[in-house]
Scaffold this motif. Structure first.
Motif, PDB file in Angstrom:
ATOM      1  N   SER A  89     -26.597  74.552  29.368  1.00  0.00           N
ATOM      2  CA  SER A  89     -27.891  74.697  28.687  1.00  0.00           C
ATOM      3  C   SER A  89     -28.681  75.780  29.402  1.00  0.00           C
ATOM      4  O   SER A  89     -28.364  76.160  30.545  1.00  0.00           O
ATOM      5  CB  SER A  89     -28.663  73.378  28.699  1.00  0.00           C
ATOM      6  N   ALA A  90     -29.711  76.297  28.738  1.00  0.00           N
ATOM      7  CA  ALA A  90     -30.495  77.386  29.323  1.00  0.00           C
ATOM      8  C   ALA A  90     -31.103  76.950  30.651  1.00  0.00           C
ATOM      9  O   ALA A  90     -31.616  75.839  30.793  1.00  0.00           O
ATOM     10  CB  ALA A  90     -31.597  77.802  28.359  1.00  0.00           C
ATOM     11  N   CYS A  99     -26.958  76.838  32.741  1.00  0.00           N
ATOM     12  CA  CYS A  99     -26.776  75.962  33.889  1.00  0.00           C
ATOM     13  C   CYS A  99     -26.059  74.685  33.471  1.00  0.00           C
ATOM     14  O   CYS A  99     -26.144  74.253  32.313  1.00  0.00           O
ATOM     15  CB  CYS A  99     -28.121  75.623  34.535  1.00  0.00           C
ATOM     16  N   GLY A 100     -25.358  74.091  34.401  1.00  0.00           N
ATOM     17  CA  GLY A 100     -24.632  72.856  34.118  1.00  0.00           C
ATOM     18  C   GLY A 100     -24.346  72.100  35.396  1.00  0.00           C
ATOM     19  O   GLY A 100     -24.635  72.579  36.504  1.00  0.00           O
ATOM     20  N   ARG A 121     -24.409  77.779  37.796  1.00  0.00           N
ATOM     21  CA  ARG A 121     -25.168  78.751  37.004  1.00  0.00           C
ATOM     22  C   ARG A 121     -24.200  79.800  36.477  1.00  0.00           C
ATOM     23  O   ARG A 121     -23.433  80.388  37.252  1.00  0.00           O
ATOM     24  CB  ARG A 121     -26.258  79.412  37.833  1.00  0.00           C
ATOM     25  N   LYS A 122     -24.234  80.032  35.162  1.00  0.00           N
ATOM     26  CA  LYS A 122     -23.317  80.986  34.528  1.00  0.00           C
ATOM     27  C   LYS A 122     -24.099  82.141  33.919  1.00  0.00           C
ATOM     28  O   LYS A 122     -25.062  81.933  33.187  1.00  0.00           O
ATOM     29  CB  LYS A 122     -22.493  80.291  33.439  1.00  0.00           C
TER      30      LYS A 122
END
Length: 545
Positions: A89-90, A99-100, A121-122
């Motif tokens: 999600s943002a 982010c996840g 963080r992607k």
């Protein structure tokens, strides 16, 4: 060797100073300990993964990222972790970054027990048509924030790499936002710098060792079971879980400083799933204490020589204009600081000693961007004031003016990770004699490193035993890069890692400072970019000038 958070950087700023600051996050644990004189030294959609390009390598080919979905080699008891749903999600409701969180077992031997939540963080690939997969990154430390490293990806990686890969940073287990294990108080961390790192009497030595033992014991008691499971091998196993969750059959990885230790450990545990690896400013898990001491001396001496050459050419050099005398001037200055301290305007630290001062000096050697600050700090120190040096040191360790340390500071990871990863070397007569000789023949280095004590005597678990053999047998080519004059991870250790890896490929750069990629060498940058994006393996031993 480490720092605080990356600086806020306006758009359009030059990459090199920013990258130099970020790379300081690649603080090698051994150097962090020198201030105390104590070193002993849910899954992504498979359809988003493009087919791998053809390899255009030299004598050896780097594999293209494999098709998604290939199973990893893991125990069936871990299936729940390898198949969990990773949702993105943002981040903070802003930017295009995602982010996840992923869960991993605290103890891989007891996977049904407690769990760590790993924060990720992607930064999605900027050109989906070119996307090859995911590039996991680690800025070092141990304790550097992978989340912040990814956040600044535009300054850390070239446009080409960001076009081809999702860049994913994560905070390792027990660190930062990944269920942090805070085992040290602010007073404990101040003690790391308050004690005399170069004790001259038996009483001073006894106090230093007693303080080390006490802080280590308090960390173990406060950190509990989780603190005992923060080893690099366990973080490497976490990486394999993450590799599976993003849908990649092979792990692509970029690690700096201590991150190279993590990358080499992963490659040795999972050689069949090594994709494209770049290990920047490296050290080998096989290094003995004697080798490490030798490399440290070589790295420090070359770095201080470079600073002195720069300094004495200036009319305002704090060490004078005589190159031959400059070393002695710095030794004398640090000896005066040890005897009388430096006055500062910081509340709670109105006087600092050699611990803070020598740490600041060493940190300023990480990049030539910090040399002017070091010169100004030394000039001020000659007047008995230490505000410039203290400010530099406090920014590195994230200590506020009120004496509070950031809860995610790398210092919190120092003892749990070091006591798991660094071998407990017996203090033999031969080793003690080698230390004494090194300190006598290299007096300035000795004041930077202090005495080589083992801080882990009161840690309730055994340290790691180096493998002492070839690492990552059968792995794909692994690119190992380093500067010839790196004070933090000296080039000797980088060369050793390239040799220890079964498929290591060495590239060196005739530069100063810690961190090689995107710090001034187009030759290095081109080799790394071609390797990561096209699979082109450079010639082993390539020397960039």
């Amino acid at each position: 060797m480490l720092t605080g958070p990356p600086p806020t950087t306006p758009a359009g700023s030059a990459r090199r100073p920013v990258v130099a600051s970020l790379v300081v996050l690649g603080l090698v644990l051994v150097t962090a300990l020198t201030v105390w004189g104590l070193s002993g030294r849910g899954a992504t959609n498979p359809s988003t993964t493009a087919a791998a390009p053809a390899v255009t390598s030299g004598s050896t080919g780097a594999p293209g990222p494999a098709a998604p979905g290939a199973p990893g080699d893991h125990d069936a008891a871990l299936d729940a972790f390898y198949t969990q749903s990773l949702s993105w999600s943002a981040c903070d409701g802003q930017t295009s970054d995602l982010c996840g969180t992923a869960e991993v077992p605290v103890d891989y031997a007891r996977p049904t027990g407690d769990r760590f939540g790993l924060a990720l963080r992607k930064v999605p690939a900027s050109d989906p048509a070119k996307r090859l997969g995911t590039l996991f990154i680690n800025p070092g430390g141990p304790g550097g924030s992978g989340l912040e490293y990814a956040q600044y990806a535009q300054f850390v990686f070239s446009d080409e790499i960001r076009a081809h890969y999702d860049i994913v940073g994560f905070d390792p287990r027990g660190i930062g936002e990944s269920d942090p294990v805070g085992c040290l108080t602010d007073a404990d961390m101040d003690l790391l710098f308050a004690d005399d790192p170069t004790p001259d009497t038996a009483a001073e030595r006894a106090k230093l060792l007693a303080d080390a033992d006490a802080v280590t014991a308090r960390c173990a008691a406060s950190g509990g079971e989780r603190a005992l499971h923060m080893s690099t091998a366990e973080v490497a196993r976490d990486l394999d879980v993450l590799r599976s969750l993003v849908g990649d059959a092979r792990l692509n990885f970029f690690g700096v400083s201590y991150g190279t230790f993590l990358g080499a450990t992963y490659a040795d545990l999972f050689p069949a799933t090594v994709g494209r690896f770049v290990l920047d400013s490296a050290l080998s898990p096989n290094q003995t204490e004697t080798q490490e001491m030798t490399y440290d001396i070589q790295g420090f001496e070359s770095s201080i020589d470079a600073f002195i050459d720069w300094c004495v050419a200036r009319s305002d050099c704090a060490l004078g204009r005589d190159r031959a005398a400059a070393r002695g001037e710095l030794v004398d200055l640090l000896d005066r600081v040890e005897r009388t301290g430096l006055k500062t305007a910081k509340p709670g630290l109105t006087t600092i000693g050699e611990g803070w001062a020598s740490f600041a000096v060493f940190m300023c050697l990480y990049s030539d961007q910090s040399w002017p600050t070091l010169n100004e700090g030394l000039a001020q120190a000659r007047t008995g004031q230490g505000d410039i040096l203290l400010a530099r040191a406090m920014s590195v360790v994230e200590r506020s003016a009120t004496g509070r340390y950031a809860p995610s500071t790398y210092l919190q990871a120092m003892i749990p990770v070091r006591c798991a990863d660094w071998p407990r070397t017996p203090d033999t007569p031969a080793l003690s004699a080698a230390r004494a000789t090194a300190q006598r023949e290299h007096p300035l280095w000795a004041r930077m490193t202090g005495l080589l004590y083992d801080t882990c005597r009161t840690w309730p678990a055994a340290g790691r035993t180096p493998k002492g053999a070839t690492l990552a047998t059968g792995a794909a080519p692994i690119l190992v890069i380093g500067n010839l004059r790196d004070p933090a991870t000296p080039i000797g250790g980088t060369k050793q890692l390239a040799a220890d890896l079964d498929s290591g490929v060495l590239v060196t750069s005739d530069h100063d400072g810690h961190g090689t990629y995107l710090t001034g060498s187009s030759c290095v940058d081109g080799a790394v970019d071609a390797y990561l994006t096209a699979g082109t393996v450079p010639r082993d031993g390539l020397a960039c000038r």
